[in-house]
Every structure is written in C-alpha cells, then in structure tokens.
Write an enzyme that holds these catalytic residues in place. Structure first.
Site, PDB file in Angstrom:
ATOM      1  CB  VAL A   1     -10.391  52.316 135.728  1.00  0.00           C
ATOM      2  CG1 VAL A   1     -10.721  51.449 135.345  1.00  0.00           C
ATOM      3  CG2 VAL A   1      -9.474  53.238 134.790  1.00  0.00           C
TER       4      VAL A   1
ATOM      5  N   GLY B   1      -7.055  62.334 137.915  1.00  0.00           N
ATOM      6  CA  GLY B   1      -7.161  60.539 137.122  1.00  0.00           C
ATOM      7  C   GLY B   1      -7.096  60.337 136.241  1.00  0.00           C
TER       8      GLY B   1
ATOM      9  CG  ASP C   1      -2.706  56.844 126.705  1.00  0.00           C
ATOM     10  OD1 ASP C   1      -3.257  55.862 127.468  1.00  0.00           O
ATOM     11  OD2 ASP C   1      -3.508  57.665 126.379  1.00  0.00           O
TER      12      ASP C   1
ATOM     13  CB  VAL D   1      -9.528  52.768 122.103  1.00  0.00           C
ATOM     14  CG1 VAL D   1      -9.040  54.217 121.209  1.00  0.00           C
ATOM     15  CG2 VAL D   1      -8.163  51.750 122.048  1.00  0.00           C
TER      16      VAL D   1
ATOM     17  CD  GLU E   1     -15.670  49.839 123.176  1.00  0.00           C
ATOM     18  OE1 GLU E   1     -16.317  49.011 122.551  1.00  0.00           O
ATOM     19  OE2 GLU E   1     -15.192  50.685 122.928  1.00  0.00           O
TER      20      GLU E   1
ATOM     21  CB  ILE F   1     -15.995  57.484 123.373  1.00  0.00           C
ATOM     22  CG1 ILE F   1     -15.154  58.745 123.231  1.00  0.00           C
ATOM     23  CG2 ILE F   1     -16.259  56.924 121.696  1.00  0.00           C
ATOM     24  CD1 ILE F   1     -14.159  59.349 122.894  1.00  0.00           C
TER      25      ILE F   1
ATOM     26  CE  LYS G   1      -4.112  53.761 128.898  1.00  0.00           C
ATOM     27  NZ  LYS G   1      -4.589  54.037 129.586  1.00  0.00           N
TER      28      LYS G   1
ATOM     29  CE  LYS H   1      -5.473  56.042 125.862  1.00  0.00           C
ATOM     30  NZ  LYS H   1      -5.732  57.622 126.193  1.00  0.00           N
TER      31      LYS H   1
ATOM     32  N   GLY I   1     -11.698  55.293 125.938  1.00  0.00           N
ATOM     33  CA  GLY I   1     -12.294  55.775 128.223  1.00  0.00           C
ATOM     34  C   GLY I   1     -13.424  54.968 128.181  1.00  0.00           C
TER      35      GLY I   1
HETATM   36  N1  HSE Z   1      -3.969  59.091 130.425  1.00  0.00           N
HETATM   37  C1  HSE Z   1      -4.935  58.415 129.454  1.00  0.00           C
HETATM   38  C2  HSE Z   1      -5.258  59.772 129.041  1.00  0.00           C
HETATM   39  C3  HSE Z   1      -6.124  57.845 130.393  1.00  0.00           C
HETATM   40  O1  HSE Z   1      -5.437  60.772 129.579  1.00  0.00           O
HETATM   41  O2  HSE Z   1      -6.294  59.530 128.180  1.00  0.00           O
HETATM   42  C4  HSE Z   1      -7.061  57.341 129.477  1.00  0.00           C
HETATM   43  O3  HSE Z   1      -6.528  56.242 128.861  1.00  0.00           O
END
Ligand code: HSE
Length: 412
Positions: free
Chosen positions: A12, A182, A196, A127, A124, A131, A100, A200, A129
């Site tokens: 990122v 990635g 993850d 959560v 922003e 969006i 996050k 979020k 990516g």
């Molecule tokens: N590892 C996370 C995903 C990255 O796959 O959504 C984005 O937050």
C-alpha cells in the site's frame, strides 16, 4: 506545497507514493495545493525502488521534521504503528491509516489523542480497500439509524472461494495467487481465519452504531473448513458460500459475527466475486444501500488513503470526532440465543438409518441430494443457534453417523 511522509513501503505504501506522483496535477487541483512525499520510513532496503532516495530507517527524519505535516501509516499491526501514530499526533502531524488492526484495537484512544492535539486521524482505507465506506457511514448516512451491515470484507478469502468454485482450483493454489497479487496479509492466517474481516466489521459497526464494538469478542470463523463438497451442495440449492461479516442493531443490542454463510444466488452479495468486497447497509431512512469495489490490492487501497490525505490538506473535515461517540465497549448479544438456519453435512455408515436418526433428533430438515455424492446434507429449520448446534453435536456420537463434516450458517 504540503510535505507528507509514508511509514512502511510495502504494497500500500508504495502504491500511495506511485499515485501521488502519477496523478499529481489532479490531486493538487482537488487538494488546493501540491502534495509531495518527502520521506518514506522503512527498515528494509529497496535498492531498485523508484523512491529509494526518500527512504530512511530513522523515524527522527520524519517526526522531527517540522515541514512534514501529515503522515501516512501503512505499516500494519499494532506495535510500531501504534507508537508511531501516537508520536505523530504529539508532534502535531495528521495521520492517515490503512491499518485496520490498529484502528479496531485502539481507534477510540487514537481519535481522542488526535483531537487533543488538534489533528486528524482518518482511515478510509482500513475497510473495503478502494471502496468508500467509512466516510459514507460516518457522514453521508449520518441522518439514519443504521439497522444492519452485511459485508464481504476480505478480498483474499473472497478470491480463494471464487477460484475454488469457478476454476476448481485448490485452496492452496488460490491462496498462493492471492499472496502474489498483494491481497493477503503478511500472515494470511488473519485472512483465512476471519480475523481481518472481524476487525473491519468491528470498525464499521462502531461507526454505524456509535459504540465501540470490540473485535476481540466477536464470534469469528474463517474459511479453512470449506471444501468443494460444501460448494457443490450449495450450488444444488441455487446458492453460494461467502465469508460474511455482519452486524445488526436491535432493541439497543448489537449482534455481530464473522463466518462463512450460504446465501441464495439472488442475494445482492452473491455475485461479488474475486477480490471484490461489498457492504450492504440498511438504514431506517435510506433502506438498503450497497457499496462495491476492489477490497484489497496496491492501487485501490492507495486510492482510499490519498482521498483522506486530500481531504485533510483541503481542510474539508477538521478533526473527525463524531465516530465512536461512546468509547466504552458495547455488549454484544450471545449469538447462541439468536435464530438461524444451519447447513450440516455428514458422512454416514448407513444413509437410511442415518436419515432416520437425523429426523428423530432434528425434527423437520430439508435434505439436499447430490447424485455424485454419498454424503448427507440438509438445512435445519429456523431455531436458536445454541439449540441447533447442541442437537447436531448429539448426532456426532451416534452409531449411524460416521462424521460431522461441516456446519455452515444458511441465510436462505
Ligand atoms: N488482506 C486484506 C484482504 C487486505 O484480503 O482483504 C485489505 O484489507
């Protein structure tokens, strides 16, 4: 001219530097002035990186530089990122984050510290990516009482489930691909086991319901137990399996969970495939609103980071202090006492005897028959989850049943 620094030159962070350079005229027009990356902090060496001359491993080069007014934190995790974020606030620097884990764990405290130091903390990109969802929830939908949020919030697991279903790829190959692209976290266990997505939904729910929803108490299950057999049974009832992060606010209480769920193909989230994420929000005034886009990856996530940078530079939102109005932790309802339908899949020593046993224990169930699969699969009637799971567990030891292969929430 505004000087910024980037902490962490990973997927990122490097995307942020790349877009700021590539779209500098457009960004300057939006922000009202030029934005320049002055320093990048990373302990690794990047001898071939396009921004190698900006990279330093000394945090003082950023925190003691009074010409740097904003810091982008794309390190991830809660250790160095936490200390650097607090340090930045105390040095009077704004922070924009894609982290996050840090926001979910320390959001209220960091927002308070930012406010005390009269700087912004914006996240922003934490959560969904690329969006826009934090800003819509905290600003655009702020007239609503939010009733529920249902999201596909992890790109890696959505990519894996799609690859398994559409291409018949193995779980391991699909994960390898997601890592190469990635999408996955440094430790992909956080993706696969649902942590993850849990962080979020905790962030979104905290904003939506204006209470601190603590990620560590959300019941969370990932996709590691999902097999092709589950997918085939779901397909047979015109449904699909998604890793769903959901919460709802009812009678002053919050229900929140992350788990794989079977949904009908007509459900708005059923067609959200690959790395795409989507968030379905229901508010008392707006009804349903859905936000959709790429949920992970270098440039989509960098896009969300830079939008926050532009807003701060333009001074459009000074000190975001209306999220988490109540910083104390919420009490989540016990999901065992909530109604649900469950999909269950068993292997049996004797199919007919097993079905008789199931009918006796479970009462009314809907069997799903697959010609090429000898397992027994069914969907239970709507009942309390704790009761259904106890009944299913009691089948485990019976002589007619060989093994309980999987149990999945069925929102059908
Ligand atoms: N590892 C996370 C995903 C990255 O796959 O959504 C984005 O937050």
């Amino acid at each position: 001219m505004i000087n910024i620094a980037i902490l962490g030159y990973g997927v990122v962070g490097s995307g942020v530097a790349e877009i700021i350079e590539k779209n500098k005229n457009n960004i300057a027009a939006r922000a009202g002035q030029n934005i320049q990356v002055k320093r990048i902090l990373d302990i690794k060496n990047f001898p071939d990186a396009p921004h190698k001359e900006l990279i330093t491993d000394n945090p003082d080069h950023i925190f003691k530089d009074k010409t740097i007014s904003l810091v982008v934190e794309t390190i991830g995790g809660t250790r160095a990122a936490y200390e650097f974020t607090k340090n930045a606030f105390m040095c009077g620097k704004h922070v924009v984050s894609s982290n996050k884990e840090l926001v979910a764990a320390h959001g209220p405290e960091l927002l308070k510290l930012a406010k005390k130091n009269r700087v912004n903390y914006m996240f922003e990109a934490s959560v969904g990516g690329g969006i826009p969802i934090i800003r819509p929830l905290s600003r655009c939908l702020s007239a609503n009482r939010i009733n529920s949020i249902t999201g596909i919030l992890n790109g890696t697991t959505n990519y894996i489930l799609t690859r398994m279903k559409v291409n018949g790829e193995s779980f391991e190959d699909a994960l390898k691909d997601a890592r190469q692209k990635g999408y996955a976290e440094a430790d992909p266990t956080a993706d696969i086991e649902g942590h993850d997505a849990c962080r979020k939904i905790a962030i979104l729910s905290s904003i939506a319901y204006n209470e601190f929803v603590d990620a560590s108490v959300i019941k969370t299950e990932g996709i590691s137990k999902i097999t092709m057999n589950d997918m085939e049974f779901a397909e047979a009832i015109n449904s699909t399996i998604k890793l769903l992060a959901l919460s709802r606010y009812e009678n002053g209480k919050i229900y929140c969970r992350v788990a794989p769920g079977i949904i009908k193909k007509t459900h708005p989230l059923a067609g959200v495939d690959d790395v795409f994420n989507a968030v379905l929000v229901n508010g008392d005034a707006i009804g349903d609103a859905m936000f959709y886009g790429q949920g992970a990856g270098k440039l989509p996530t960098a896009s969300a980071v830079i939008a926050d940078v532009i807003d701060i530079v333009h001074d459009r939102y000074s000190v975001v202090d209306n999220v988490w109005v109540r910083p104390e932790k919420s009490n989540l309802v016990d999901i065992a006492n909530e109604s649900i339908r469950l999909f269950a899949r068993f292997s049996a020593r004797n199919r007919e005897a097993a079905k008789q046993k199931i009918n006796k224990v479970m009462g009314k169930v809907e069997y799903i028959e697959l010609k090429a699969n000898n397992e027994i699969a069914f969907i239970t009637d709507l009942d309390l989850e704790g009761k259904l799971r106890a009944l299913l567990a009691s089948l485990r030891g019976s002589s007619e049943i060989n093994k309980v292969e999987n149990i999945i929430a069925a929102y059908i």
